[in-house]
Motif scaffolding. Structure first.
Motif, PDB file in Angstrom:
ATOM      1  N   GLU A   1       0.828  -1.202   0.000  1.00 51.89           N
ATOM      2  CA  GLU A   1       0.000   0.000   0.000  1.00 51.89           C
ATOM      3  C   GLU A   1       0.867   1.259   0.000  1.00 51.89           C
ATOM      4  OE1 GLU A   1      -3.219   2.659   0.108  1.00 51.89           O
ATOM      5  OE2 GLU A   1      -2.963   0.593  -0.589  1.00 51.89           O
ATOM      6  N   ASP A   2       1.958   1.240   0.768  1.00 53.92           N
ATOM      7  CA  ASP A   2       2.858   2.392   0.777  1.00 53.92           C
ATOM      8  C   ASP A   2       3.559   2.544  -0.575  1.00 53.92           C
ATOM      9  OD1 ASP A   2       2.181   3.111   3.330  1.00 53.92           O
ATOM     10  OD2 ASP A   2       3.904   2.145   4.277  1.00 53.92           O
ATOM     11  N   HIS A   3       3.805   1.431  -1.228  1.00 49.99           N
ATOM     12  CA  HIS A   3       4.396   1.477  -2.563  1.00 49.99           C
ATOM     13  C   HIS A   3       3.419   2.150  -3.536  1.00 49.99           C
ATOM     14  CE1 HIS A   3       5.589  -0.204  -6.544  1.00 49.99           C
ATOM     15  NE2 HIS A   3       6.807  -0.043  -6.065  1.00 49.99           N
ATOM     16  N   ARG A   4       2.146   1.788  -3.443  1.00 49.98           N
ATOM     17  CA  ARG A   4       1.127   2.394  -4.299  1.00 49.98           C
ATOM     18  C   ARG A   4       1.022   3.899  -4.026  1.00 49.98           C
ATOM     19  NH1 ARG A   4      -3.758   4.308  -4.267  1.00 49.98           N
ATOM     20  NH2 ARG A   4      -3.987   4.023  -2.015  1.00 49.98           N
ATOM     21  N   ARG A   5       1.030   4.269  -2.750  1.00 51.84           N
ATOM     22  CA  ARG A   5       0.939   5.679  -2.392  1.00 51.84           C
ATOM     23  C   ARG A   5       2.181   6.451  -2.847  1.00 51.84           C
ATOM     24  NH1 ARG A   5      -1.434   5.175   3.821  1.00 51.84           N
ATOM     25  NH2 ARG A   5      -3.553   4.491   3.230  1.00 51.84           N
ATOM     26  N   HIS A   6       3.311   5.786  -2.814  1.00 50.26           N
ATOM     27  CA  HIS A   6       4.562   6.391  -3.285  1.00 50.26           C
ATOM     28  C   HIS A   6       4.425   6.784  -4.760  1.00 50.26           C
ATOM     29  CE1 HIS A   6       8.949   6.789  -3.935  1.00 50.26           C
ATOM     30  NE2 HIS A   6       8.767   6.068  -5.027  1.00 50.26           N
ATOM     31  N   ILE A   7       3.881   5.886  -5.558  1.00 50.00           N
ATOM     32  CA  ILE A   7       3.675   6.173  -6.983  1.00 50.00           C
ATOM     33  C   ILE A   7       2.702   7.327  -7.154  1.00 50.00           C
ATOM     34  CG2 ILE A   7       2.762   5.259  -9.152  1.00 50.00           C
ATOM     35  CD1 ILE A   7       3.718   2.487  -8.245  1.00 50.00           C
ATOM     36  N   THR A   8       1.612   7.288  -6.393  1.00 46.12           N
ATOM     37  CA  THR A   8       0.595   8.339  -6.499  1.00 46.12           C
ATOM     38  C   THR A   8       1.145   9.699  -6.071  1.00 46.12           C
ATOM     39  OG1 THR A   8      -1.231   6.786  -6.164  1.00 46.12           O
ATOM     40  CG2 THR A   8      -1.660   9.103  -5.670  1.00 46.12           C
ATOM     41  N   ARG A   9       1.922   9.704  -5.011  1.00 47.19           N
ATOM     42  CA  ARG A   9       2.428  10.969  -4.484  1.00 47.19           C
ATOM     43  C   ARG A   9       3.449  11.621  -5.424  1.00 47.19           C
ATOM     44  NH1 ARG A   9       2.983   9.514   0.123  1.00 47.19           N
ATOM     45  NH2 ARG A   9       5.058   8.577   0.132  1.00 47.19           N
ATOM     46  N   TRP A  10       4.308  10.797  -6.000  1.00 50.48           N
ATOM     47  CA  TRP A  10       5.427  11.354  -6.757  1.00 50.48           C
ATOM     48  C   TRP A  10       5.237  11.352  -8.281  1.00 50.48           C
ATOM     49  CZ3 TRP A  10       8.934  14.096  -4.302  1.00 50.48           C
ATOM     50  CH2 TRP A  10       9.218  13.820  -2.956  1.00 50.48           C
ATOM     51  N   PHE A  11       4.409  10.430  -8.797  1.00 49.07           N
ATOM     52  CA  PHE A  11       4.361  10.272 -10.248  1.00 49.07           C
ATOM     53  C   PHE A  11       2.960  10.455 -10.851  1.00 49.07           C
ATOM     54  CE2 PHE A  11       8.012   7.866  -8.669  1.00 49.07           C
ATOM     55  CZ  PHE A  11       9.033   8.498  -9.375  1.00 49.07           C
ATOM     56  N   TYR A  12       2.040   9.574 -10.540  1.00 46.13           N
ATOM     57  CA  TYR A  12       0.711   9.652 -11.150  1.00 46.13           C
ATOM     58  C   TYR A  12      -0.280   8.927 -10.266  1.00 46.13           C
ATOM     59  CZ  TYR A  12       2.438   5.095 -12.678  1.00 46.13           C
ATOM     60  OH  TYR A  12       2.992   3.838 -12.694  1.00 46.13           O
ATOM     61  N   ASP A  13      -1.561   9.258 -10.431  1.00 43.27           N
ATOM     62  CA  ASP A  13      -2.614   8.618  -9.646  1.00 43.27           C
ATOM     63  C   ASP A  13      -2.615   7.127  -9.946  1.00 43.27           C
ATOM     64  OD1 ASP A  13      -3.238  11.144  -8.799  1.00 43.27           O
ATOM     65  OD2 ASP A  13      -4.905  11.407 -10.205  1.00 43.27           O
ATOM     66  N   CYS A  14      -2.477   6.334  -8.888  1.00 41.38           N
ATOM     67  CA  CYS A  14      -2.335   4.891  -9.075  1.00 41.38           C
ATOM     68  C   CYS A  14      -3.316   4.152  -8.171  1.00 41.38           C
ATOM     69  CB  CYS A  14      -0.899   4.456  -8.771  1.00 41.38           C
ATOM     70  SG  CYS A  14      -0.568   2.703  -9.071  1.00 41.38           S
ATOM     71  N   PRO A  15      -4.540   3.934  -8.624  1.00 43.94           N
ATOM     72  CA  PRO A  15      -5.501   3.148  -7.824  1.00 43.94           C
ATOM     73  C   PRO A  15      -5.038   1.705  -7.701  1.00 43.94           C
ATOM     74  CG  PRO A  15      -6.378   3.616 -10.005  1.00 43.94           C
ATOM     75  CD  PRO A  15      -5.123   4.416  -9.892  1.00 43.94           C
ATOM     76  N   ALA A  16      -5.671   0.974  -6.804  1.00 40.35           N
ATOM     77  CA  ALA A  16      -5.228  -0.389  -6.495  1.00 40.35           C
ATOM     78  C   ALA A  16      -5.234  -1.299  -7.718  1.00 40.35           C
ATOM     79  CB  ALA A  16      -6.109  -0.968  -5.390  1.00 40.35           C
ATOM     80  N   GLU A  17      -6.256  -1.177  -8.552  1.00 40.51           N
ATOM     81  CA  GLU A  17      -6.334  -2.043  -9.736  1.00 40.51           C
ATOM     82  C   GLU A  17      -5.174  -1.773 -10.691  1.00 40.51           C
ATOM     83  OE1 GLU A  17      -9.431  -3.189 -13.376  1.00 40.51           O
ATOM     84  OE2 GLU A  17      -9.971  -1.682 -11.877  1.00 40.51           O
ATOM     85  N   MET A  18      -4.845  -0.483 -10.889  1.00 38.92           N
ATOM     86  CA  MET A  18      -3.711  -0.150 -11.749  1.00 38.92           C
ATOM     87  C   MET A  18      -2.418  -0.671 -11.134  1.00 38.92           C
ATOM     88  SD  MET A  18      -2.195   3.596 -12.892  1.00 38.92           S
ATOM     89  CE  MET A  18      -3.527   3.979 -14.026  1.00 38.92           C
ATOM     90  N   HIS A  19      -2.299  -0.549  -9.822  1.00 39.53           N
ATOM     91  CA  HIS A  19      -1.099  -1.037  -9.130  1.00 39.53           C
ATOM     92  C   HIS A  19      -0.928  -2.532  -9.358  1.00 39.53           C
ATOM     93  CE1 HIS A  19       1.374  -1.231  -5.172  1.00 39.53           C
ATOM     94  NE2 HIS A  19       2.129  -0.894  -6.180  1.00 39.53           N
ATOM     95  N   ALA A  20      -2.023  -3.264  -9.311  1.00 40.26           N
ATOM     96  CA  ALA A  20      -1.956  -4.714  -9.541  1.00 40.26           C
ATOM     97  C   ALA A  20      -1.517  -5.010 -10.969  1.00 40.26           C
ATOM     98  CB  ALA A  20      -3.313  -5.343  -9.251  1.00 40.26           C
ATOM     99  N   ASN A  21      -2.013  -4.223 -11.914  1.00 41.89           N
ATOM    100  CA  ASN A  21      -1.611  -4.424 -13.307  1.00 41.89           C
ATOM    101  C   ASN A  21      -0.122  -4.134 -13.501  1.00 41.89           C
ATOM    102  OD1 ASN A  21      -4.211  -5.118 -14.088  1.00 41.89           O
ATOM    103  ND2 ASN A  21      -4.774  -3.012 -14.618  1.00 41.89           N
ATOM    104  N   ILE A  22       0.350  -3.085 -12.857  1.00 41.67           N
ATOM    105  CA  ILE A  22       1.761  -2.740 -12.951  1.00 41.67           C
ATOM    106  C   ILE A  22       2.633  -3.865 -12.406  1.00 41.67           C
ATOM    107  CG2 ILE A  22       3.551  -1.185 -12.064  1.00 41.67           C
ATOM    108  CD1 ILE A  22       1.438   1.040 -12.117  1.00 41.67           C
ATOM    109  N   SER A  23       2.185  -4.477 -11.314  1.00 40.85           N
ATOM    110  CA  SER A  23       2.996  -5.517 -10.671  1.00 40.85           C
ATOM    111  C   SER A  23       3.183  -6.741 -11.558  1.00 40.85           C
ATOM    112  CB  SER A  23       2.359  -5.931  -9.344  1.00 40.85           C
ATOM    113  OG  SER A  23       1.195  -6.712  -9.553  1.00 40.85           O
ATOM    114  N   GLU A  24       2.358  -6.888 -12.596  1.00 41.91           N
ATOM    115  CA  GLU A  24       2.545  -8.016 -13.503  1.00 41.91           C
ATOM    116  C   GLU A  24       3.905  -7.942 -14.197  1.00 41.91           C
ATOM    117  OE1 GLU A  24       0.640 -10.613 -13.770  1.00 41.91           O
ATOM    118  OE2 GLU A  24      -0.845  -9.804 -12.367  1.00 41.91           O
TER     119      GLU A  24
END
Length: 259
Positions: A202-225
């Motif tokens: 969750e902190d990893h997802r928030r890190h992306i959202t805070r510094w780069f772009y809005d990253c909801p949980a579903e997008m985060h899961a897709n990225i992790s692939e």
């Protein structure tokens, strides 16, 4: 093009202008200042240029493109100690010198353009210093090709374009801290769906959202692939700890399900 009674081929000023790309007005000016006087005149008094005149014009054009003043060109061409080969060698040396200068300028422009396009206000050396020797500039171009038309890419470019080296150092430190928590949870034998692993995700997802772009949980899961499908991402995590790529992937998915 005409041929005189003596068999000499000549060209009118209009023909020379069309042939050389130099305007008629410029040719008239060269004639007036004595830089390039046509060797012949027609019966009606019109300027006629010979092959030798065209060779001289070629030298004038080259020197002018190299930035020489007309007075300097006249001195160079009227040097009695120089022949055509000497002129050509001098021109070649000048061109090669200019190529070296332009090459350095192109390199500087390319670096500035890369920084502008990527939004990263760091030199390639600073990028490798922060992100390791595995950092490759071509990764940025690949990312642009894959996601350049997305809203996430637009947000990332807008945000990162303002970041200083200190900002990137803070981003790197924060990411390293999150990765250290993943490693700690993995080596402690905690499952990927444990609270500590999911909290790190969750902190990893928030890190992306805070510094780069809005990253909801579903997008985060897709990225992790990509962490398990792209060998480059996999290697990054596996270099930290064996099995970490799959572990982070699973923790991200577990956190997305929890959300």
């Amino acid at each position: 093009m005409t041929e005189t009674a003596q068999g000499t081929t000549t060209w009118t000023v209009g023909q020379v202008a069309e042939r050389s790309g130099v305007t008629v007005r410029t040719l008239h000016h060269y004639d007036e200042i004595g830089l390039l006087r046509p060797s012949r005149r027609s019966a009606s008094g019109y300027r006629l240029y010979t092959d030798e005149d065209l060779v001289r014009l070629q030298h004038v054009v080259v020197y002018r493109r190299l930035g020489f003043a007309l007075e300097e060109v006249a001195v160079l061409l009227d040097d009695p100690g120089a022949d055509v080969a000497a002129h050509l060698r001098r021109q070649r040396a000048a061109v090669m010198s200019r190529l070296d200068e332009l090459g350095e300028l192109v390199t500087a422009i390319d670096r500035a353009l890369e920084a502008e396009v990527s939004g990263m206000q760091l030199t390639p050396e600073e990028q490798r210093e922060l992100f390791g020797e595995d950092f490759k500039e071509e990764y940025q171009e690949e990312a642009r090709e894959r996601w350049g038309d997305t809203e996430a890419w637009r947000q990332s470019q807008e945000r990162t374009s303002r970041y200083t080296k200190a900002d990137w150092q803070a981003i790197k430190a924060e990411a390293d801290g999150i990765n250290a928590r993943f490693v700690e949870a993995l080596q402690a034998g905690e499952p990927a769906d444990s609270p500590s692993a999911m909290d790190a995700a969750e902190d990893h997802r928030r890190h992306i959202t805070r510094w780069f772009y809005d990253c909801p949980a579903e997008m985060h899961a897709n990225i992790s692939e990509m962490y398990v499908s792209d060998p480059r991402f996999t290697k990054t995590y596996e270099d930290m700890a064996p099995g970490l790529a799959q572990y982070v992937h699973d923790a991200v998915h577990a956190n997305a399900a929890r959300s």
